[in-house]
Design an enzyme around this catalytic site. Structure first.
Site, PDB file in Angstrom:
ATOM      1  CG  HIS A 156      -1.882   0.997   1.253  1.00 49.64           C
ATOM      2  ND1 HIS A 156      -1.996   2.030   2.155  1.00 49.64           N
ATOM      3  CD2 HIS A 156      -3.182   1.116   0.405  1.00 49.64           C
ATOM      4  CE1 HIS A 156      -3.083   2.692   1.810  1.00 49.64           C
ATOM      5  NE2 HIS A 156      -3.701   2.258   0.796  1.00 49.64           N
ATOM      6  CE1 TYR A 197     -11.138  10.208  -3.409  1.00 47.74           C
ATOM      7  CE2 TYR A 197      -9.232   8.374  -2.883  1.00 47.74           C
ATOM      8  CZ  TYR A 197     -10.638   8.937  -3.100  1.00 47.74           C
ATOM      9  OH  TYR A 197     -11.420   7.608  -3.311  1.00 47.74           O
TER      10      TYR A 197
END
Length: 726
Positions: A443, A476
């Site tokens: 990630h 975002y």
């Protein structure tokens, strides 16, 4: 109570993860109810709550159901068993659905209608509009639709996840009698998803109709010889959690592709039905879909699947005043006009998205692909856009003879299919593609360029809190750092060697990774703040993240609070920590910001006796991030960037327009604005970016103004409320 006698693991000190998530979705729903937001944006927020809830049932509810199925009854940190959680979730989710549809029917739909934006029923159509629907059905829909009868020779059909379907009760000639009670034949018709669900009608600028209403009105064409007695819409939500046994998969990509096919047939987690549906049709669906509990059925008083509202918003013509004003991120032209590597070598560069453009990140890979002095490009990809320019430039780099290594995380939830596609594309272009480590999702957000400079080999890096996705970078909030720091470069090389081979670095110089070190590293920093507080000196921890659910980290924060450390937390979503517990969390304050942009950046700050240690990370404080993922945490060492990030955090902390405060009873309250100046952090950052763009333009025109002069964040006063809240 003495501090030594406090059991910081006591379940009464923790919130349940799932109920905390539902509370977050309720904060999103509040934005749909907030009359200070533009009307069409309120409609979008309502659609977002539906999308969020769908994924919650696809994954979280599905996971709990599996636990119950295997009699797993170990309680969570809050003391709730999986079965107790499911019961509480059902109660909270039903209340949320009622609130969603009340928001639509009592607030948003009437206001849209006042402005001439209407989702019309068939009986509201003009003759011309009725003819349009009839023609559309006959010419477009009829050839595609497939009626599925159910009787002893025809089993109940498989219905895909999130598909819309009509349940139909009809009377055929062979049914006994001729009254309505004898009409017991049952069929379904799927609403085809290859057609737009929202159709613009003629004779009205913003008159629309839902596809299912056209189909319902003309169903008789599909059941010639039968009389249709009842039709009602319904939708199923299935278990979509991917279950890949990596250890047993000789080819992970094939295993992922196989699981993607199986996932569509997961068990039904939720059934949404038209609230007017008869008991007969409801019973047929419950039996045919193997619904276990009545609580899994949601009676909907409005259009099923509010995701459709985002499609409605996109089709509205005119009314730009009903949406957020368009915004162009600030793009520092100096980053685009020269050699980016020379600038990074001179000093670190920082970007705050979406206020700063994502273009320099794309340009970093673009220049690496073209620069003859670049030898290698290495990159981790978790989620990328469907037309990713970064993928194109990685392929170009390989074609230009660079050594290109890309870790594509195939297990990125709901992006698996997209990532399999990109992995295959990159391999065909000559890139080395790796799929991460067994049992761990990768990630971290890291790009490494190895370049032969005049004085030898040098590494250039980009590290970030968010994905290498040019689309989500517009909505975002994330942060990224370009650096050529030698020690970080060595660490980055070691990370890629660990991911691609069997290397196990003995230590890292400046970077910290999970699952090997972030948890312990942060706990050590917390312990240092505890020591400062116990010595009577200033102690402060400030953190921003998406979710806070790891009980081990919460316990550490409780111990710090009990020792007198002041703790400021900005948590967008899940928060298992509770505030205001005497002797435990009295020194902890938790804010949550929900606004135009999705808050996604992760910041970790420690006062450290005045040294003020600051880190950015890809990791939230969740068990999955700290224990089951490869994550990256990196320090901010350059003074001006350090000061800027601290200023950004303070601006967010001072936000009193989009911020909610966590209360001791676990509710989230808005800030009391009486007698104070309003400060909307996201609006403030937008205004600063626009001012910087204007200053840069003026500087180019007359060379008199420095664009950096307007980088300060001057609080922007929000508009006063004109209407009372609902």
């Amino acid at each position: 109570m003495s501090k030594k006698s406090i059991d910081f693991k006591d379940s009464k000190y923790y919130n349940n993860r799932e109920l905390s998530w539902i509370a977050f979705n309720d904060r999103v729903l509040e934005e749909a109810r907030d009359k200070t937001n533009p009307l069409l944006e309120r409609v979008r927020f309502l659609a977002i709550t539906q999308s969020n809830l769908d994924e919650f049932f696809n994954v979280r509810v599905a996971s709990l159901r599996k636990m119950v199925a295997v009699n797993y009854d170990t309680p969570d940190a809050a003391g709730m068993t999986p079965l107790q959680q499911l019961t509480a979730i059902a109660k909270a989710a039903h209340a949320m659905v009622d609130k969603q549809y009340t928001t639509w029917s009592r607030s948003l739909e009437p206001r849209l209608a006042e402005l001439g934006i209407k989702l019309k029923a068939m009986d509201e159509l003009s003759p011309h509009q009725q003819q349009f629907c009839r023609d559309y059905f006959e010419q477009e829909l009829y050839p595609v639709l497939t009626p599925m009868g159910v009787d002893p020779t025809r089993p109940f059909p498989f219905l895909a996840n999130n598909s819309l379907n009509l349940a139909i009760r009809l009377q055929r000639p062979e049914d006994e009698g001729d009254d309505n009670e004898k009409a017991r034949s049952f069929a379904t018709v799927q609403i085809p998803d290859m057609f737009p669900r929202v159709l613009r009608l003629p004779d009205g600028e913003n008159d629309f109709i839902l596809l299912e209403n056209i189909i319902k009105a003309h169903l008789g064409s599909l059941f010639v010889g039968a009389t249709i007695r009842e039709t009602a819409l319904f939708r199923v939500t299935r278990d979509m959690d991917l279950d890949v046994a990596e250890e047993d998969a000789s080819d992970l990509m094939k295993e992922i592709q196989s699981q993607l096919k199986k996932r569509q047939r997961g068990k039904v987690m939720r059934l949404e039905i038209d609230a007017e549906m008869s008991k007969y049709l409801k019973k047929k669906l419950i039996k045919g879909l193997d619904i276990e509990k009545e609580a899994d059925v949601y009676a909907i008083k409005g259009p099923i699947d509010l995701n459709v509202l985002s499609k409605l918003v996109k089709q509205v013509q005119g009314h730009s005043e009903l949406q957020y004003p368009p915004f162009t991120p600030y793009l520092d032209q100096s980053l685009m006009q020269g050699n980016l590597f020379a600038q990074i070598r001179e000093h670190d560069l920082f970007l705050q998205h979406p206020y700063d453009s994502f273009t320099p990140v794309v340009e970093f890979i673009h220049q690496a692909a073209l620069d003859p002095q670049v030898l290698a490009v290495k990159m981790t990809l978790y989620r990328v856009s469907s037309k990713s320019p970064i993928i194109s430039y990685l392929k170009l780099a390989a074609q230009n003879g660079k050594q290109v290594t890309v870790l594509v995380e195939l297990k990125a939830r709901f992006d698996e299919e997209n990532n399999v596609h990109w992995a295959q594309e990159l391999e065909r272009a000559g890139c080395h593609v790796i799929y991460g480590l067994v049992g761990l999702k990768t990630h971290c957000k890291l790009a490494l360029v190895v370049r032969r400079d005049e004085d030898g080999i040098r590494r250039y890096m980009h590290m970030a809190t968010g994905n290498y996705n040019d689309v989500t970078a517009r909505v975002y909030t994330d942060m990224g750092l370009f650096t050529a720091d030698t020690e970080m470069g060595t660490d980055a090389s070691n990370i890629f060697n660990m991911l691609s081979g069997f290397s196990e670095p003995a230590y890292f110089n400046k970077l910290v990774i999970a699952p090997l070190g972030i948890r312990d590293f942060l706990k050590e920093r917390i312990e240092e703040e505890i020591a400062e507080a116990q010595a009577g000196r200033k102690a402060l921890i400030a953190m921003k993240m998406n979710s806070l659910s790891d009980s081990d980290m919460i316990e550490a924060l409780y111990r710090a609070s009990a020792a007198g450390v002041k703790i400021h937390l900005i948590v967008r979503g899940i928060c298992n920590l509770r505030v205001g517990i005497p002797g435990v969390s009295e020194n902890i304050t938790v804010h949550s910001i929900v606004g135009r942009f999705l808050e996604h950046s992760r910041i970790y700050y420690f006062y450290a006796g005045g040294e003020e240690h600051l880190y950015l990370s890809s990791a939230d404080l969740m068990k999955r991030n700290l224990s089951r993922r490869v994550e990256l945490l990196f320090p901010i060492l350059q003074d001006d960037i350090h000061a800027r990030i601290c200023e950004i955090f303070q601006t967010m902390w001072d936000d009193n327009v989009k911020t909610r405060l966590l209360q001791p009873d676990n509710s989230w309250d808005r800030v009391d604005l009486r007698g104070v100046n309003k400060l909307d952090a996201q609006a403030t950052f937008l205004a600063a970016a626009q001012a910087q763009t204007a200053a840069q333009l003026a500087h180019r025109e007359d060379n008199q103004e420095d664009p950096q002069a307007n980088r300060r964040f001057t609080p922007l006063t929000a508009p006063q409320d004109e209407e009372a809240g609902e």
